[in-house]
Every structure is written in structure tokens, then in C-alpha cells.
Motif scaffolding. Structure first.
Motif, mmCIF file in Angstrom:
data_model
loop_
_atom_site.group_PDB
_atom_site.id
_atom_site.type_symbol
_atom_site.label_atom_id
_atom_site.label_comp_id
_atom_site.label_asym_id
_atom_site.label_seq_id
_atom_site.Cartn_x
_atom_site.Cartn_y
_atom_site.Cartn_z
ATOM 1 N N LEU A 198 0.836 -1.202 0.000
ATOM 2 C CA LEU A 198 0.000 0.000 0.000
ATOM 3 C C LEU A 198 0.872 1.253 0.000
ATOM 4 O O LEU A 198 0.581 2.237 -0.683
ATOM 5 C CB LEU A 198 -0.930 0.001 1.216
ATOM 6 N N ALA A 211 0.869 4.098 -2.727
ATOM 7 C CA ALA A 211 0.702 5.525 -2.428
ATOM 8 C C ALA A 211 1.649 6.350 -3.281
ATOM 9 O O ALA A 211 1.355 7.489 -3.632
ATOM 10 C CB ALA A 211 0.937 5.787 -0.943
ATOM 11 N N ILE A 265 8.942 10.147 5.391
ATOM 12 C CA ILE A 265 8.426 9.331 4.282
ATOM 13 C C ILE A 265 7.092 9.902 3.809
ATOM 14 O O ILE A 265 6.843 10.058 2.616
ATOM 15 C CB ILE A 265 8.247 7.866 4.730
ATOM 16 N N TYR A 324 7.706 13.058 1.919
ATOM 17 C CA TYR A 324 8.264 12.801 0.587
ATOM 18 C C TYR A 324 7.157 12.377 -0.378
ATOM 19 O O TYR A 324 7.056 12.891 -1.488
ATOM 20 C CB TYR A 324 9.342 11.721 0.683
ATOM 21 N N LEU A 325 6.315 11.437 0.075
ATOM 22 C CA LEU A 325 5.253 10.945 -0.795
ATOM 23 C C LEU A 325 4.217 12.034 -1.084
ATOM 24 O O LEU A 325 3.764 12.188 -2.207
ATOM 25 C CB LEU A 325 4.569 9.736 -0.155
ATOM 26 N N TRP A 360 5.686 14.006 -4.254
ATOM 27 C CA TRP A 360 5.000 13.226 -5.275
ATOM 28 C C TRP A 360 3.498 13.387 -5.253
ATOM 29 O O TRP A 360 2.783 12.674 -5.948
ATOM 30 C CB TRP A 360 5.390 11.752 -5.151
ATOM 31 N N SER A 395 1.145 12.446 -3.452
ATOM 32 C CA SER A 395 0.344 11.266 -3.201
ATOM 33 C C SER A 395 -0.868 11.627 -2.363
ATOM 34 O O SER A 395 -0.883 12.668 -1.708
ATOM 35 C CB SER A 395 1.156 10.226 -2.437
ATOM 36 N N VAL A 427 -4.193 10.731 2.788
ATOM 37 C CA VAL A 427 -4.826 9.749 3.668
ATOM 38 C C VAL A 427 -4.273 8.354 3.371
ATOM 39 O O VAL A 427 -3.981 7.576 4.276
ATOM 40 C CB VAL A 427 -6.362 9.787 3.507
ATOM 41 N N VAL A 428 -4.102 8.060 2.088
ATOM 42 C CA VAL A 428 -3.573 6.744 1.714
ATOM 43 C C VAL A 428 -2.176 6.556 2.294
ATOM 44 O O VAL A 428 -1.864 5.524 2.908
ATOM 45 C CB VAL A 428 -3.539 6.596 0.182
ATOM 46 N N SER A 429 -1.340 7.559 2.103
ATOM 47 C CA SER A 429 0.026 7.464 2.618
ATOM 48 C C SER A 429 0.019 7.272 4.132
ATOM 49 O O SER A 429 0.750 6.422 4.667
ATOM 50 C CB SER A 429 0.792 8.736 2.237
ATOM 51 N N ALA A 489 -1.125 3.792 5.014
ATOM 52 C CA ALA A 489 -0.082 2.817 4.675
ATOM 53 C C ALA A 489 0.993 2.825 5.767
ATOM 54 O O ALA A 489 1.445 1.767 6.210
ATOM 55 C CB ALA A 489 0.527 3.148 3.317
ATOM 56 N N LEU A 490 1.375 4.005 6.220
ATOM 57 C CA LEU A 490 2.399 4.077 7.265
ATOM 58 C C LEU A 490 1.903 3.446 8.564
ATOM 59 O O LEU A 490 2.662 2.780 9.271
ATOM 60 C CB LEU A 490 2.815 5.533 7.503
#
Lengths: 381, 309
Positions: free
Chosen positions: A345, A349, B76, B79-80, B84, B86, B89-91, B94-95
Motif C-alpha cells: 500500500l 501511495a 516518508i 516525501y510521498l 510526489w 500522493s 490519507v492513503v500514505s 499505509a504508514l
């Protein structure tokens, strides 16, 4: 490369990369022979997920195939349903973090209908499923209503509703009013046992816990796909997700589409709870344990929020989950399947990183071949 | 009666800092426009790294290690999300997943399922002059994080509302393009806020494993990061509001535990599960009543692109 393949590629690459990272992690946390152990652990995981083919071809009974496959498919059914729940909400532009809570209430409703209602099997199973779907839909509908009428962001409201569901169900209803009573009058953990008429039939006999929930989940994925792609209301739902201002201008009833999509999302998560209770647990246990609702978020995003992609991701991670237990034979820790999923995931992302890398490769390749004639598809982002 | 109030206050002051720091971290990140769903994961790595570090280095140093670990995870995220663009919420989710599974893996392979070995807790400071004064007496006998948690919200509030840097941070969460027009770097400001938020979340986690407990356990922080998000929303994205909300949650928790032990009759009337659900229901209620007036930063969750308007 087709448009569809390019949409799916970042997910595939992310999963591959997460498998690689975890392989290295196993290898480097071993004192000796790390790479050998890691490789055989992955082999074990594979045989545990898709059936122990080497053993079977060596003459072992068919159960070495049916048992792992059955376990994998059973887990895939739950992941598909919660993944679809998150995906459907996504299609209308809402982020459903509440699949866990909706699933909890669905499981409870299924357990209550299964245990406290007397019906013939042909009616009992549908009744329990409908009860679960309604309970899940109601819980999700609460979040949708808060969003539509009071502007409460669904990410926060569904997180809060997860906790409310967990506390009310696990810390009150299941240990209090709904607690089951065993034969001798002694309390047991969890709710009362469901009637046999409400249990989902097993598909592979007693060898595996695989049950009717799996084909139902696959049907649900097909149905959601057909609804989104082939019907007017499905199209309108996607239009709202792509931009609600434009959708409203086009005369689409935005609030109704969003509300219905969220209710459907809750119903799907509720059905996941029902499949767990009616298919394998037989009652609402003391606690639901595994966070399938949260896994649904990962599954949906790795599946690119596409119903069939969700089913594919769920099948893959179902196999990894089932196979992961076999990795423990080699002393590889049981949380590796979750870690693979989480890392996948995380890499998903970074979808734009993948796309940038892929674009650069594509942009460089034709330029080397024909420096003067730009290919027509090159500038497509 | 006074004795009971005193004990409640003391318990609140002992338990609140972790939640306060995490909530302040969330406020910092979100005021700069970056969603902080990953706070739970940052707390977890902070708690884990602090507990592991405290096995070899002095505990105060280990707490700093936990902060840095939280900041690393936040980096992280930054960075995302910033480099990028991203989905934030997804990032964050994921973390959280990676921190949960990875933490479990590292814990169990190195220390077994029961948590890390016990560590030296942060020393509590006794202030004899205070301890005899009624009510204020509860202030004595806590470790350093408690006192920091009482001061930091005011400092952060002052930073955000009274300094040019604070104005810029808030502007970057509301109208990043306006900030860019002034020649300031939107990414740099957001990076600072996200990593700063990670430091605070890591500190919150470290407090859990070095003062509330004396080890890292499997379930730490057990949803406290999400409570911190609730406190942030409850406190309308202001440091002081988040602080009050976090303190209120902590007090409610102390009250619940205190009541359960001193007045078991109450549990006959109101089931434990209902009491446990109360803070979440309350948060939902407040959000519902605030409605559209609850002021989330305007550009929250919107990736910044120079070209778009």
C-alpha cells in the motif's frame, strides 16, 4: 501498452517490490543461510496459498490442495467484500475508513438473526445476510448523513464510528445483553451459537472451512462492476466521484448518489461480517480479532478501486494470508503477510513515482530509435 | 472529596502528555495542509524506538531517539505527499499498517510477544513545596514530559498566531498559492510542519513507553493516535483547543477508571462499553453541532501544484 494495463501496472509493481523487500528482510534477519531460508519461506507461502502441488504430485491425497486453497479463498472472500466496500465509497469520492465498524455491526446482526430467529435454511441465510447488510448500511449511512447535512468529514466520522462500534459491541453488547448461555447455564464468550439453518454451507466438505461466502463475494464483485460500468445510476455515481460540481450541473442528484453509494459500501462491509459469522465462527466471538475492515482499505487501493481489481488483489492477499501461517514452520514471523500488504500500500501511495519512472522509460526508448519522428502516443500522460 | 479530585487530576496529568503531544503534532501538520492520519504509526515507532534505545542509553536520550524515529516516518509521508503529491490519507494509512506489522515483527523476533524488557522510566520530579497545597499538589511528582505538555501548547499557539513563521504555516494550509506568490517555498514550509509533527508524535509515543509504561507492548499506542486526531478536530485545529480536548479525554479516562474502582455500582447503571464509547460519541456530537463552521484548513489534503489555480 493498453490504458488498462498501465492503470494496473503500478499496483503490480508495488506488490512485487513489497515481496522483494520482505524477502530481503527475512534474509537479513537470519544469522546464516538467510537467502535460502527466505526462498524456502516464500515457497512454503506459495504452497500454503495455492495448494501443495509438489506433495500432491508426489502422491499425497487431494486434501493437500483443497485445504490451503479453501483457507485462501475463505480469507479472500472477506477481503473482497471489505475491499469492495472501500472501493464503492471511493467511486463516489468518499473515503470509507469505517469498513471495520460496519463489518462489526454486520457480524453482530448476522449472529443475532442466526441465533434468535427460527427459519428454514432457504430463508434463514438470506435473512441473516440482509440483516447484516442493513446494519452495515445504517452505520455507514450515519457517516454519509453527517457528511451531507452537517459537513463532517467522513474520514474523521468513520474513524470515530469504528471506535463507537467496537466499544459498544465488544465491551458491552457481546459481554452483556447478548452474551450467549451454554447448555449448563454457564456463560460463554461471545453471543449464542447460530442455528444450523443459518450456517453458510461448506463447499469442500469438512476438509476446509471454505463456504458459500466465497462465491457470494465474487458475485458481489461482478455485480458492483456491472453496476458501475453498465447502469445509469452507476455511471452517475462515478460522475459524482470525478467532480460533484460538474455532476450537479449535469442534473445528477449528487446527495442521493453519495448517500446510496455509502450505504452500499456499508452493506458490503456488513456482509463481510455476516460471512465471517455464518461461514466460519458460528457466533459473534468475544472479539472479531482480525482487522478485515482496515485490510479492505489496502485491498481497495492496491486493486486500484476497480471492483475486479479488488477481487484480484483480495485473491492474491488471501493466498498470502493463508500461506503465511505455513511460513511459521520456518520460524518466519506471522505478521509478514500484513507487512507485505502494508508495504504494498505504501508503494501504491507512490503511484506517481511509478508513473514517472515508466514515462521516462517510454520517453527515452522511442527517442533513441527514431530521433526525429515523435510517436503519437508519447506525450500521453 | 478533595483527595479524590486530587487523585483524578494526578492521574490525568500522568496520562495526558502522550495524547497532548500527538494532538499538537497533528495540529502542526494539518495547519500546513497535510493530513495527519499517520500519527498513530508515528507514535508506534516512537514508542518502540524509545523503549529499545532505553535498554542501552539513558532514558532521556532514548526519548529523543523516539522523536527522531517519529520524524523519520513523517519524512516518508512528506516525501510521498509533498514531492510526489500522493493521496495524504492513503500514505498515512499505509504508514500505520507498516508501523503496526513491522513493529509486531521486530518486537516478537527480538523480545518475544510480551513486550520489551522493562526499562528505566523517566524520573518523576517531586516538588515538596507544591505537594502540600490543595489541588496544586497534583502538579508535583510527574516526569518532565508532563510539564512540557503543559507549556508547549501555549508556545505553539503563540508560534502559530503571533509570529511571521506561524502566519506562513497557516497560510500554506489555507492558500498555498498566495504563499508562493510571496516567493516562499510551499514544499519547504510543509516539510517542516510534517517533520515537526512527526517529532511531536514520536515524543508522544516515547512518553507512552518511558513514563506511562516501562516498556513497549504489542498494542501500544492502541488507537491513541486516532484519539489525537479527534482532539485536534475537537479543538478546531488550534494548539490550545487540541490541548484542552486532549486533557478532557485524559480526564474522562481517569474518571472512568477511578469510578470503576471506587464506585462499582455505577457500572450496573451504565455499562463499561458505553462509557468507553463516550469520548468518540462526544466528538461526533461536537462535529455535528459545529457543522460547516468547524474550520478545517482550506487546502487540507490538497496536494500543492505550482501550475494549478
Amino acid at each position: 501498452m493498453g490504458e488498462r494495463a498501465r492503470q494496473a501496472l503500478p499496483s503490480v509493481l508495488s506488490v512485487a517490490l513489497s515481496l522483494l523487500v520482505c524477502w530481503l528482510l527475512i534474509a537479513f534477519t537470519r544469522d546464516a543461510d538467510g537467502f535460502v531460508t527466505a526462498t524456502s519461506a516464500y515457497l512454503q507461502m506459495m504452497w500454503g496459498g495455492i495448494g501443495d502441488w509438489p506433495n500432491f504430485l508426489g502422491g499425497a491425497p487431494a486434501t493437500v490442495l483443497t485445504r490451503p486453497i479453501g483457507e485462501a479463498a475463505m480469507k479472500a472472500a472477506l477481503l473482497t467484500l471489505t475491499g469492495l466496500s472501500v472501493a464503492v465509497a471511493f467511486k463516489v469520492g468518499l473515503f470509507n475508513i469505517g469498513a471495520q465498524g460496519q463489518m462489526l455491526l454486520g457480524a453482530l446482526a448476522a449472529a443475532v438473526v442466526g441465533a434468535h430467529v427460527q427459519l428454514p435454511a432457504a430463508l434463514h441465510i438470506p435473512a441473516a445476510l440482509v440483516g447484516a447488510a442493513l446494519a452495515g448500511a445504517a452505520w455507514a449511512g450515519l457517516a454519509a448523513a453527517l457528511r451531507l447535512y452537517r459537513g463532517v468529514h467522513e474520514v474523521i466520522s468513520t474513524i470515530m464510528l469504528n471506535w463507537v462500534a467496537l466499544r459498544l459491541v465488544d465491551n458491552w453488547l457481546v459481554v452483556g445483553p447478548l452474551r450467549g448461555v451454554a447448555e449448563a447455564g454457564a456463560s460463554i464468550t461471545g453471543t449464542a451459537e447460530i442455528h444450523p439453518s443459518a450456517a453458510l454451507p461448506r463447499l469442500l466438505g469438512d476438509v476446509s472451512r471454505l463456504n458459500l461466502g466465497f462465491p457470494l463475494a465474487m458475485l458481489a464483485a461482478l455485480a458492483v462492476w456491472a453496476w458501475l460500468e453498465r447502469t445509469r445510476s452507476g455511471f452517475e455515481t462515478r460522475a459524482v466521484g470525478l467532480g460533484d460540481e460538474a455532476a450537479r450541473a449535469a442534473g445528477i442528484p449528487v446527495a442521493r448518489r453519495a448517500g446510496l453509494a455509502m450505504a452500499l459500501a456499508g452493506a458490503l462491509a456488513g456482509c463481510a461480517g455476516a460471512v465471517l459469522v455464518l461461514g466460519t465462527e458460528g457466533r459473534y466471538p468475544g472479539t472479531l480479532g482480525a482487522p478485515y475492515g482496515f485490510d479492505g482499505i489496502a485491498i481497495s487501493l492496491i486493486g486500484n478501486n476497480h471492483p475486479l481489481g479488488v477481487a484480484a488483489a483480495a485473491l492474491f492477499f488471501g493466498a498470502i494470508r493463508a500461506g503465511g501461517t505455513r511460513m511459521q514452520l520456518l520460524d518466519v514471523h506471522k505478521s509478514f503477510p500484513e507487512l507485505i500488504q502494508g508495504l504494498a500500500l505504501l508503494f501504491v501511495a507512490g503511484r506517481l513515482i511509478w508513473l514517472a519512472v515508466l514515462r521516462r522509460r517510454r520517453a527515452v526508448a522511442p527517442a533513441l530509435a527514431t530521433p526525429t519522428a515523435p510517436t503519437p502516443e508519447a506525450p500521453r500522460a | 472529596m478533595l483527595e479524590i479530585v486530587n487523585r483524578l487530576l494526578f492521574a490525568t496529568l500522568d496520562a495526558a502528555p502522550a495524547l497532548v503531544f500527538a494532538a499538537l503534532g497533528a495540529v502542526l501538520s494539518e495547519r500546513a495542509g497535510v493530513v495527519a492520519v499517520g500519527i498513530e504509526g508515528m507514535m508506534r515507532v516512537g514508542a518502540f524506538c524509545a523503549a529499545v534505545a532505553a535498554l542501552t542509553v539513558p532514558t532521556p536520550l532514548a526519548v529523543v531517539g523516539g522523536m527522531l524515529a517519529g520524524a523519520a516516518l513523517a519524512a516518508i509521508h512528506a516525501y510521498l505527499c509533498i514531492r510526489w503529491r500522493s493521496d495524504q490519507v492513503v500514505s498515512g494509512i499505509a504508514l500505520n499498517l507498516v508501523a503496526l506489522a513491522g513493529g509486531t515483527f521486530l518486537l516478537e523476533t527480538h523480545y518475544g510477544p510480551n513486550g520489551t524488557p522493562p526499562i528505566q522510566q523517566l524520573t518523576a520530579w517531586d516538588w515538596p513545596a507544591l505537594s502540600s497545597v490543595p489541588l496544586l499538589g497534583a502538579l508535583s511528582g510527574h516526569a518532565a514530559p508532563t510539564y512540557l505538555a503543559l507549556a508547549l501548547p501555549f508556545l505553539l499557539q503563540a508560534l502559530l498566531t503571533r509570529t511571521p513563521l506561524g502566519l506562513r504555516l497557516r497560510a500554506v494550509g489555507d492558500k498555498p498559492h498566495a504563499v508562493a506568490t510571496l516567493g516562499l517555498s510551499v514544499p519547504a514550509l510543509r516539510w517542516g510542519a510534517v517533520v515537526g509533527g512527526g517529532l511531536l508524535a514520536g515524543l508522544g509515543g516515547a512518553v507512552l513507553s518511558t513514563t506511562v509504561l516501562d516498556r513497549f507492548e504489542q498494542h501500544t499506542p492502541a488507537g491513541l493516535g486516532f484519539m489525537a486526531l479527534a482532539a485536534m478536530v475537537f479543538g478546531r485545529w488550534t494548539p490550545l483547543g487540541a490541548f484542552l480536548a486532549a486533557a478532557f479525554f485524559a480526564f474522562g479516562n481517569a474518571l472512568r477508571i477511578g469510578l470503576a474502582s471506587s464506585a462499582p455500582g455505577l457500572l450496573e447503571l451504565v455499562p463499561q462499553g458505553v462509557l468507553l464509547a463516550l469520548p468518540y460519541v462526544l466528538t461526533l456530537l461536537v462535529l455535528t453541532l459545529q457543522g460547516q463552521r468547524s474550520r478545517a484548513p482550506a487546502a487540507l489534503g490538497v496536494p500543492y501544484e505550482q501550475e494549478s489555480r
